[in-house]
Scaffold this motif. Structure first.
Motif, PDB file in Angstrom:
ATOM      1  N   SER A 163      42.305 -26.758  20.791  1.00  0.00           N
ATOM      2  CA  SER A 163      43.265 -25.658  20.896  1.00  0.00           C
ATOM      3  C   SER A 163      42.711 -24.414  20.212  1.00  0.00           C
ATOM      4  O   SER A 163      41.939 -24.487  19.244  1.00  0.00           O
ATOM      5  CB  SER A 163      44.597 -26.047  20.257  1.00  0.00           C
ATOM      6  N   SER A 187      48.049 -25.913  15.707  1.00  0.00           N
ATOM      7  CA  SER A 187      48.537 -26.003  17.086  1.00  0.00           C
ATOM      8  C   SER A 187      49.750 -26.911  17.215  1.00  0.00           C
ATOM      9  O   SER A 187      50.600 -26.715  18.087  1.00  0.00           O
ATOM     10  CB  SER A 187      47.412 -26.509  18.000  1.00  0.00           C
ATOM     11  N   GLN A 245      38.713 -22.112  17.247  1.00  0.00           N
ATOM     12  CA  GLN A 245      38.975 -23.245  18.123  1.00  0.00           C
ATOM     13  C   GLN A 245      38.839 -24.527  17.319  1.00  0.00           C
ATOM     14  O   GLN A 245      37.847 -24.724  16.603  1.00  0.00           O
ATOM     15  CB  GLN A 245      38.008 -23.273  19.303  1.00  0.00           C
ATOM     16  N   CYS A 293      44.568 -27.385  11.389  1.00  0.00           N
ATOM     17  CA  CYS A 293      44.937 -26.965  12.742  1.00  0.00           C
ATOM     18  C   CYS A 293      46.439 -26.679  12.797  1.00  0.00           C
ATOM     19  O   CYS A 293      47.259 -27.475  12.344  1.00  0.00           O
ATOM     20  CB  CYS A 293      44.564 -28.049  13.743  1.00  0.00           C
ATOM     21  N   GLN A 318      49.606 -29.854  18.260  1.00  0.00           N
ATOM     22  CA  GLN A 318      49.386 -30.708  19.424  1.00  0.00           C
ATOM     23  C   GLN A 318      49.323 -32.172  18.998  1.00  0.00           C
ATOM     24  O   GLN A 318      48.669 -32.534  18.017  1.00  0.00           O
ATOM     25  CB  GLN A 318      48.075 -30.303  20.115  1.00  0.00           C
ATOM     26  N   PHE A 322      43.570 -20.588  18.426  1.00  0.00           N
ATOM     27  CA  PHE A 322      44.598 -19.818  17.743  1.00  0.00           C
ATOM     28  C   PHE A 322      43.937 -18.660  17.008  1.00  0.00           C
ATOM     29  O   PHE A 322      42.739 -18.676  16.727  1.00  0.00           O
ATOM     30  CB  PHE A 322      45.390 -20.698  16.764  1.00  0.00           C
TER      31      PHE A 322
END
Length: 212
Positions: A50, A72, A44, A70, A74, A52
């Motif tokens: 997020s 994600s 996380q 990261c 996002q 994954f």
């Protein structure tokens, strides 16, 4: 898969095949013990929250490599002190928290060694062999002596290191499909004989009082 993936012999596998899909036939010469390994690990992102999953790395002995950033994608809006205005950017955080794993992260695992079939080699040719990794339903599908069709991806890994010895790489195949073509396995032969003996005993028990 088509003929471009087929290899007539295990000896045709090369380092340049790393990451490529191949298929070949061979004879199982060794079957390792069945183990349970953690195939997936969930992280996380501490910045965007997020979650994954990361899969264990085949080339690191199915150990996990920490994510570098990261993944994600996002977007979030932050204040840019240089431009003195809000700026929208993707999350590139490098801080992660490992989450507790569940049963769906674990998998059965087995390694077998597959050798070139002797009947497919010419006179004086030394048969080559390669390690094949099996996961999930493929585990236990082949025994020593079985002729198998293997389909999977080629990887390489470092051999066991010893002081004063040169470091060597070995190729191995992570199978996505393993099909038993024929069997000369003594294990399967003994199981078949035992099953035939049980059928004969059941038949004799049921007909011992019949008139012949």
């Amino acid at each position: 898969p088509g003929a471009e993936f087929a290899r007539a012999s295990i000896a045709q596998l090369r380092v340049s095949d790393r990451g490529k899909f191949v298929k070949f036939m061979g004879t199982v010469t060794r079957a390792g013990t069945v183990k349970v390994v953690q195939e997936w690990r969930e992280f996380q992102c501490e910045a965007c929250g997020s979650r994954f999953r990361c899969r264990a790395s085949p080339e690191n002995g199915y150990d996990f490599e920490l994510p570098t950033q990261c993944s994600s994608g996002q977007k979030r809006t932050l204040w840019d002190p240089k431009a003195k205005r809000p700026k929208t950017m993707r999350c590139n955080s490098r801080a992660f928290r490992q989450l507790p794993y569940g049963d769906d992260c674990m998998a059965d695992f087995q390694e077998i060694r597959v050798q070139d079939p002797m009947q497919a080699l010419g006179a004086g040719v030394v048969p080559q062999s390669v390690v094949v990794s099996l996961f999930g339903d493929l585990v236990g599908s082949a025994q020593p002596g079985d002729s198998v069709l293997i389909e999977g991806v080629v990887w390489h890994r470092w051999k066991q290191q010893w002081v004063g010895k040169r470091l060597d790489l070995e190729l191995f195949v992570e199978a996505s499909h393993a099909e038993r073509v024929s069997s000369n396995s003594p294990v399967r032969h003994m199981a078949a004989c035992a099953a035939a003996g049980d059928k004969f005993a059941d038949f004799w028990t049921g007909h011992r009082h019949d008139q012949w």
